[in-house]
Design an enzyme around this catalytic site. Structure first.
Site, PDB file in Angstrom:
ATOM      1  CG  HIS A  33       9.795   4.426  -5.621  1.00 17.57           C
ATOM      2  ND1 HIS A  33      10.573   5.332  -4.957  1.00 17.57           N
ATOM      3  CD2 HIS A  33       9.225   3.666  -4.651  1.00 17.57           C
ATOM      4  CE1 HIS A  33      10.494   5.140  -3.651  1.00 17.57           C
ATOM      5  NE2 HIS A  33       9.671   4.130  -3.431  1.00 17.57           N
ATOM      6  CD  GLU A  79      10.437   0.423  -2.128  1.00 14.16           C
ATOM      7  OE1 GLU A  79       9.722   1.442  -2.303  1.00 14.16           O
ATOM      8  OE2 GLU A  79      11.049   0.203  -1.065  1.00 14.16           O
ATOM      9  CG  HIS A 137       5.249   3.096  -0.714  1.00 12.38           C
ATOM     10  ND1 HIS A 137       5.754   1.974  -0.112  1.00 12.38           N
ATOM     11  CD2 HIS A 137       6.307   3.665  -1.351  1.00 12.38           C
ATOM     12  CE1 HIS A 137       7.047   1.873  -0.362  1.00 12.38           C
ATOM     13  NE2 HIS A 137       7.413   2.888  -1.119  1.00 12.38           N
TER      14      HIS A 137
END
Ligand code: CO
Length: 134
Positions: free
Chosen positions: A79, A130, A7
């Site tokens: 992020h 991430e 994502h």
């Protein structure tokens, strides 16, 4: 080593307004809101055919998102999340290569119930990264 883009996360100052934008203007499929007190955020996910967009809003007084929104009052990209097969193997390799893991360096359980880590933006072209174990 990195796999699929899981994502892209966007911090938003007004979550309901962001949900309306993604639903009504962009015609996206938006999940229900989920509070994640451990991470200091309320999130929704927009499901796309090839990835997801995570809309992040601060939850509580000590949200890590608040400082970002103070600097970016209309919101912005926060992020990107890449999938890895084995988060410990990935972490150790990145640390060997000089990358810094945020926090205590140990994976935590993320929004999808899977182990995640965050990597220092200064080590990744100015982008908070991430990692999520797929
Ligand atoms: Co994320």
């Amino acid at each position: 080593m990195i796999g699929r883009l899981n994502h892209v996360a966007i911090a938003v100052p007004d979550l309901d307004a962001a949900i309306r934008t993604y639903k009504n203007v962009l015609g996206g499929t938006v999940s229900d809101k989920m509070d994640e007190p451990d991470h200091g955020v309320t999130v929704v996910f927009v499901e796309l055919p090839n990835t997801k967009i995570e809309l992040l809003h601060p939850l509580g007084d000590k949200s890590p998102i608040q400082a970002f929104l103070d600097k970016n009052p209309s919101g912005g990209m926060h992020h990107v999340c890449y999938e890895v097969d084995d988060i410990m193997v990935a972490r150790d390799r990145m640390v060997d290569e000089g990358a810094r893991v945020l926090g205590d360096g140990e994976p935590r359980i993320g929004a999808h119930g899977k182990p995640v880590l965050f990597l220092h933006p200064k080590d990744f072209c100015g982008t908070l990264v991430e990692l999520e174990q797929a």
